[in-house]
Write a protein that holds these residues in place. Structure first.
Motif, PDB file in Angstrom:
ATOM      1  N   SER A  36      20.483  51.048   6.313  1.00  0.00           N
ATOM      2  CA  SER A  36      21.838  50.920   7.610  1.00  0.00           C
ATOM      3  C   SER A  36      22.810  51.938   7.122  1.00  0.00           C
ATOM      4  O   SER A  36      22.806  51.624   5.663  1.00  0.00           O
ATOM      5  CB  SER A  36      22.076  49.195   6.698  1.00  0.00           C
ATOM      6  OG  SER A  36      22.865  49.372   8.035  1.00  0.00           O
ATOM      7  N   PRO A  37      23.650  51.918   7.271  1.00  0.00           N
ATOM      8  CA  PRO A  37      23.886  53.547   7.415  1.00  0.00           C
ATOM      9  C   PRO A  37      26.200  53.025   7.022  1.00  0.00           C
ATOM     10  O   PRO A  37      26.530  52.902   6.663  1.00  0.00           O
ATOM     11  CB  PRO A  37      24.824  54.534   8.614  1.00  0.00           C
ATOM     12  CG  PRO A  37      23.815  53.253   9.875  1.00  0.00           C
ATOM     13  CD  PRO A  37      23.639  52.373   9.343  1.00  0.00           C
ATOM     14  N   THR A  38      25.435  51.602   6.683  1.00  0.00           N
ATOM     15  CA  THR A  38      27.201  50.642   6.195  1.00  0.00           C
ATOM     16  C   THR A  38      26.505  49.841   5.388  1.00  0.00           C
ATOM     17  O   THR A  38      26.086  48.640   5.264  1.00  0.00           O
ATOM     18  CB  THR A  38      27.344  49.804   7.603  1.00  0.00           C
ATOM     19  OG1 THR A  38      26.982  48.915   7.703  1.00  0.00           O
ATOM     20  CG2 THR A  38      28.018  50.842   9.082  1.00  0.00           C
ATOM     21  N   PHE A  39      27.801  49.225   4.502  1.00  0.00           N
ATOM     22  CA  PHE A  39      27.348  48.527   3.008  1.00  0.00           C
ATOM     23  C   PHE A  39      29.035  47.575   3.849  1.00  0.00           C
ATOM     24  O   PHE A  39      29.652  47.305   4.168  1.00  0.00           O
ATOM     25  CB  PHE A  39      27.636  49.068   2.265  1.00  0.00           C
ATOM     26  CG  PHE A  39      26.305  50.123   1.791  1.00  0.00           C
ATOM     27  CD1 PHE A  39      25.128  49.654   0.952  1.00  0.00           C
ATOM     28  CD2 PHE A  39      26.331  51.280   2.696  1.00  0.00           C
ATOM     29  CE1 PHE A  39      24.357  50.904   1.068  1.00  0.00           C
ATOM     30  CE2 PHE A  39      25.289  52.431   2.595  1.00  0.00           C
ATOM     31  CZ  PHE A  39      24.260  52.038   1.392  1.00  0.00           C
ATOM     32  N   GLU A  40      28.311  45.998   2.991  1.00  0.00           N
ATOM     33  CA  GLU A  40      29.882  45.476   2.979  1.00  0.00           C
ATOM     34  C   GLU A  40      30.613  45.536   1.760  1.00  0.00           C
ATOM     35  O   GLU A  40      29.417  45.075   0.377  1.00  0.00           O
ATOM     36  CB  GLU A  40      28.598  43.354   2.736  1.00  0.00           C
ATOM     37  CG  GLU A  40      28.648  43.380   4.638  1.00  0.00           C
ATOM     38  CD  GLU A  40      29.555  43.025   5.073  1.00  0.00           C
ATOM     39  OE1 GLU A  40      30.967  42.937   4.939  1.00  0.00           O
ATOM     40  OE2 GLU A  40      29.945  43.216   6.678  1.00  0.00           O
ATOM     41  N   LEU A  41      31.492  45.584   1.650  1.00  0.00           N
ATOM     42  CA  LEU A  41      32.443  45.666   0.414  1.00  0.00           C
ATOM     43  C   LEU A  41      33.137  44.285  -0.100  1.00  0.00           C
ATOM     44  O   LEU A  41      33.757  44.045   1.341  1.00  0.00           O
ATOM     45  CB  LEU A  41      33.048  47.008   0.453  1.00  0.00           C
ATOM     46  CG  LEU A  41      32.053  48.736   0.442  1.00  0.00           C
ATOM     47  CD1 LEU A  41      33.062  49.516   0.108  1.00  0.00           C
ATOM     48  CD2 LEU A  41      31.239  48.581  -1.261  1.00  0.00           C
ATOM     49  N   ASN A  42      33.723  44.924  -0.843  1.00  0.00           N
ATOM     50  CA  ASN A  42      34.698  43.079  -1.257  1.00  0.00           C
ATOM     51  C   ASN A  42      35.957  44.097  -0.301  1.00  0.00           C
ATOM     52  O   ASN A  42      36.636  45.009  -1.058  1.00  0.00           O
ATOM     53  CB  ASN A  42      34.881  43.009  -2.839  1.00  0.00           C
ATOM     54  CG  ASN A  42      35.807  42.462  -3.980  1.00  0.00           C
ATOM     55  OD1 ASN A  42      36.875  42.301  -2.782  1.00  0.00           O
ATOM     56  ND2 ASN A  42      35.669  41.566  -3.951  1.00  0.00           N
ATOM     57  N   SER A  43      36.502  43.253   0.037  1.00  0.00           N
ATOM     58  CA  SER A  43      37.399  43.424   0.789  1.00  0.00           C
ATOM     59  C   SER A  43      38.881  43.956   0.130  1.00  0.00           C
ATOM     60  O   SER A  43      39.780  44.894   0.249  1.00  0.00           O
ATOM     61  CB  SER A  43      38.125  42.541   2.005  1.00  0.00           C
ATOM     62  OG  SER A  43      39.079  41.383   1.182  1.00  0.00           O
ATOM     63  N   GLU A  44      38.544  43.086  -1.407  1.00  0.00           N
ATOM     64  CA  GLU A  44      40.206  43.514  -1.863  1.00  0.00           C
ATOM     65  C   GLU A  44      40.241  45.232  -2.503  1.00  0.00           C
ATOM     66  O   GLU A  44      41.575  46.122  -2.738  1.00  0.00           O
ATOM     67  CB  GLU A  44      40.133  42.800  -3.149  1.00  0.00           C
ATOM     68  CG  GLU A  44      40.725  41.694  -2.545  1.00  0.00           C
ATOM     69  CD  GLU A  44      41.014  39.874  -3.467  1.00  0.00           C
ATOM     70  OE1 GLU A  44      39.999  40.320  -5.102  1.00  0.00           O
ATOM     71  OE2 GLU A  44      41.159  39.253  -3.172  1.00  0.00           O
ATOM     72  N   MET A  45      38.584  45.316  -3.159  1.00  0.00           N
ATOM     73  CA  MET A  45      38.485  46.172  -3.518  1.00  0.00           C
ATOM     74  C   MET A  45      38.432  47.969  -2.679  1.00  0.00           C
ATOM     75  O   MET A  45      38.977  48.982  -3.240  1.00  0.00           O
ATOM     76  CB  MET A  45      36.876  46.494  -4.620  1.00  0.00           C
ATOM     77  CG  MET A  45      36.302  45.847  -5.146  1.00  0.00           C
ATOM     78  SD  MET A  45      35.099  45.555  -6.116  1.00  0.00           S
ATOM     79  CE  MET A  45      35.658  47.383  -7.160  1.00  0.00           C
ATOM     80  N   ALA A  46      37.844  47.741  -1.032  1.00  0.00           N
ATOM     81  CA  ALA A  46      37.633  48.651  -1.211  1.00  0.00           C
ATOM     82  C   ALA A  46      38.745  48.915   0.454  1.00  0.00           C
ATOM     83  O   ALA A  46      39.042  49.006   1.630  1.00  0.00           O
ATOM     84  CB  ALA A  46      36.459  48.615   0.135  1.00  0.00           C
ATOM     85  N   ASN A  47      40.536  48.045   0.263  1.00  0.00           N
ATOM     86  CA  ASN A  47      41.229  48.135   0.994  1.00  0.00           C
ATOM     87  C   ASN A  47      41.531  49.769   1.529  1.00  0.00           C
ATOM     88  O   ASN A  47      41.472  50.658   0.494  1.00  0.00           O
ATOM     89  CB  ASN A  47      42.515  48.070   0.135  1.00  0.00           C
ATOM     90  CG  ASN A  47      43.217  47.489   1.488  1.00  0.00           C
ATOM     91  OD1 ASN A  47      43.479  47.051   1.875  1.00  0.00           O
ATOM     92  ND2 ASN A  47      44.754  47.341   0.351  1.00  0.00           N
ATOM     93  N   ASN A  48      41.595  49.628   2.936  1.00  0.00           N
ATOM     94  CA  ASN A  48      41.601  51.015   3.502  1.00  0.00           C
ATOM     95  C   ASN A  48      40.869  52.317   2.754  1.00  0.00           C
ATOM     96  O   ASN A  48      41.111  53.449   3.783  1.00  0.00           O
ATOM     97  CB  ASN A  48      42.964  51.208   2.745  1.00  0.00           C
ATOM     98  CG  ASN A  48      44.351  51.008   3.288  1.00  0.00           C
ATOM     99  OD1 ASN A  48      44.167  49.786   4.259  1.00  0.00           O
ATOM    100  ND2 ASN A  48      45.084  50.593   2.472  1.00  0.00           N
TER     101      ASN A  48
END
Length: 282
Positions: A36-48
């Motif tokens: 999959s070309p997309t990954f789930e990231l922690n919203s706080e770490m990967a903000n913006n």
């Protein structure tokens, strides 16, 4: 938050474009097909952060610009750009599996450029594992014909000094001659530059008569920058200075200047056709 992974190629050396495209396109196909070309990231770490763009750079060792790993971030498109170099000599001598390995290792090494404040160690390890698996799959899709590496051309002046290099044999540019450098000779240029710039040799003057006045345009190179001087004879002219990073920029700047001058009706006059005024003083 979903993060998109994308790939690009940095075509510093156009003679390797087909070979780099051949590997990169296969790698991308397998990445999109099997992972999959997309990954789930922690919203706080990967903000913006919406995407990471991996870029592989491949350039001939004759180029005077040093290849380095580098990274940048575009706020407008919320994308990290990470670039890594590929060893040129290993690339041109490698078979399909070797080129895939070099491309894969370039991407994996570039992962380390991602900031710890945005991307966790576990995310980087996951991405590294995926690149390794995709690389293994890509080696299975060896093309019927491995893309060839084209030669490059050294431009020499009338004294035999190297002035520039390019990917086409540009003869008759300021009286230059082209010398063919085959891919098998690339190793000879590792760690050294053949260029010896002489600003007294790289100076061109163009003149134009216009209703009783003579206009001039001049260009010269001092080893670091190109100076363009233009105006009317007998008056103080205007000057523009352009910093030059490498021989390709020098060639581009000189050709553009000459093309514009000739297009505007100016003609080059050699020193042998000029009159000299000698001023003596005590």
């Amino acid at each position: 938050m979903n993060l998109k992974i994308d790939f690009q190629r940095h075509y510093i050396s156009m003679e390797t474009r087909e070979s780099l495209d051949q590997v990169a396109n296969t790698f991308l196909e397998q990445f999109n097909k099997n992972k999959s070309p997309t990954f789930e990231l922690n919203s706080e770490m990967a903000n913006n952060v919406a995407a990471i763009n991996f870029e592989a750079s491949l350039q001939h060792p004759i180029n005077i610009i040093e290849q380095k790993f580098k990274s940048s971030f575009s706020r407008s498109i919320q994308t990290y750009f990470v670039t890594g170099p590929i060893d040129y000599v290993s690339w041109i001598n490698g078979d399909w599996k070797e080129r895939v390995r070099l491309y894969q290792e370039c991407l994996i090494a570039a992962i380390s450029l991602l900031p710890k404040s945005r991307f966790s160690s576990s995310f980087k390890e996951e991405l590294k594992t995926i690149f390794q698996e995709v690389g293994k799959e890509a080696t299975k899709f060896e093309p019927l014909e491995l893309a060839k590496i084209r030669p490059i051309y050294l431009m020499r002046d009338e004294n035999g000094k190297c002035i520039a290099f390019g990917f086409e044999p540009l003869n008759n540019v300021f009286g230059w001659e082209a010398e063919t450098i085959e891919p098998s000779e690339a190793y000879k240029w590792c760690g050294k530059s053949p260029f010896e710039y002489d600003n007294t040799k790289f100076a061109k003057k163009y003149y134009k008569k216009n209703i009783g006045i003579i206009q001039y345009r001049e260009i010269w190179y001092d080893g670091k920058a190109v100076t363009k001087h233009f105006g009317v004879c007998g008056q103080t002219g205007e000057t523009e200075v352009e910093e030059i990073a490498d021989s390709q920029e020098l060639l581009r700047a000189s050709q553009e200047f000459e093309r514009k001058a000739l297009g505007d009706g100016f003609k080059e006059i050699g020193d042998n056709k000029l009159h000299y005024l000698v001023i003596e003083y005590d």
